[in-house]
Design a protein around this motif. Structure first.
Motif, PDB file in Angstrom:
ATOM      1  N   VAL A   4      21.018 -91.867 -31.602  1.00  0.00           N
ATOM      2  CA  VAL A   4      20.044 -92.234 -30.579  1.00  0.00           C
ATOM      3  C   VAL A   4      18.684 -92.315 -31.263  1.00  0.00           C
ATOM      4  O   VAL A   4      18.240 -91.353 -31.898  1.00  0.00           O
ATOM      5  CB  VAL A   4      20.015 -91.183 -29.443  1.00  0.00           C
ATOM      6  CG1 VAL A   4      19.022 -91.595 -28.369  1.00  0.00           C
ATOM      7  CG2 VAL A   4      21.414 -91.001 -28.860  1.00  0.00           C
ATOM      8  N   SER A  69      28.996 -91.327 -27.507  1.00  0.00           N
ATOM      9  CA  SER A  69      28.114 -91.745 -26.411  1.00  0.00           C
ATOM     10  C   SER A  69      28.323 -90.852 -25.193  1.00  0.00           C
ATOM     11  O   SER A  69      27.370 -90.501 -24.491  1.00  0.00           O
ATOM     12  CB  SER A  69      28.410 -93.190 -26.003  1.00  0.00           C
ATOM     13  OG  SER A  69      28.062 -94.093 -27.000  1.00  0.00           O
ATOM     14  N   PHE A  72      26.510 -87.675 -25.526  1.00  0.00           N
ATOM     15  CA  PHE A  72      25.077 -87.857 -25.292  1.00  0.00           C
ATOM     16  C   PHE A  72      24.794 -87.986 -23.798  1.00  0.00           C
ATOM     17  O   PHE A  72      23.849 -87.377 -23.291  1.00  0.00           O
ATOM     18  CB  PHE A  72      24.565 -89.085 -26.053  1.00  0.00           C
ATOM     19  CG  PHE A  72      23.123 -89.412 -25.755  1.00  0.00           C
ATOM     20  CD1 PHE A  72      22.118 -88.533 -26.138  1.00  0.00           C
ATOM     21  CD2 PHE A  72      22.775 -90.575 -25.089  1.00  0.00           C
ATOM     22  CE1 PHE A  72      20.782 -88.820 -25.848  1.00  0.00           C
ATOM     23  CE2 PHE A  72      21.451 -90.864 -24.797  1.00  0.00           C
ATOM     24  CZ  PHE A  72      20.456 -89.985 -25.180  1.00  0.00           C
ATOM     25  N   ILE A  99      20.766 -96.442 -27.976  1.00  0.00           N
ATOM     26  CA  ILE A  99      21.950 -95.777 -28.507  1.00  0.00           C
ATOM     27  C   ILE A  99      22.600 -96.721 -29.498  1.00  0.00           C
ATOM     28  O   ILE A  99      22.773 -97.916 -29.213  1.00  0.00           O
ATOM     29  CB  ILE A  99      22.916 -95.426 -27.354  1.00  0.00           C
ATOM     30  CG1 ILE A  99      22.198 -94.527 -26.352  1.00  0.00           C
ATOM     31  CG2 ILE A  99      24.178 -94.743 -27.892  1.00  0.00           C
ATOM     32  CD1 ILE A  99      22.938 -94.379 -25.037  1.00  0.00           C
TER      33      ILE A  99
END
Lengths: 104, 104
Positions: A4, A69, A72, A99
């Motif tokens: 990120v 992902s 996150f 991202i």
């Protein structure tokens, strides 16, 4: 692995409190997101653009690695409000966030 | 240690030939700049913006580490024309380039 990127624009007249960022914001991120899949972070400070002496587009960039992902997104759902809410404490700029997939 | 960030905007309708970039451009960079202070490179592909499904600002970012700014300037002086001249072979976008100090 995903990365990120959080990039703070180098706007004329903007403020960025590197001391608060380093000593308060980054430890907060590590504490909240460390148990939720945060794998590491690199912080860089913009020195110059491509020509010597030209301004950098971003004054500070944080490159934050997460396992996935999904990890996150869960980390943002759990603590994003607190972490993003801390941004005005060190800068009046709005970071460019995206991202990324780490490919090489 | 410094990091040179080379970020290719995610413009609507733009092209980016990831195959050429990975198999021809990156090996050229490594071959020319490896002996001149290049320490490593990370390449990431933009997946999304901060909200799930929103577009990434940059479609590809290369994060290139050099020992010093001076080493990078010398590497550009020696082979920049060839390396930057190769960019139109894989994209019609203009990368945002800046030199950064790695602080954490």
């Amino acid at each position: 692995m995903i990365m990120v990127s959080v990039m703070y624009p180098n706007q004329a007249g903007s403020k960025f409190d590197m001391d608060y960022y380093t000593n308060t914001h980054l430890p907060l991120v590590a504490e909240r997101w460390g148990p939720l899949g945060l794998k590491g972070a690199t912080v860089v400070k913009g020195l110059a653009g491509p020509e010597p002496g030209s301004p950098a587009t971003y004054q500070v960039m944080a490159l934050v690695e997460f396992e996935t992902s999904e990890a996150f997104e869960k980390a943002v759902a759990a603590h994003g409000e607190e972490i993003f809410g801390d941004i005005p404490n060190f800068t009046d700029t709005q970071p460019v966030v995206q991202i990324n997939d780490v490919v090489a």
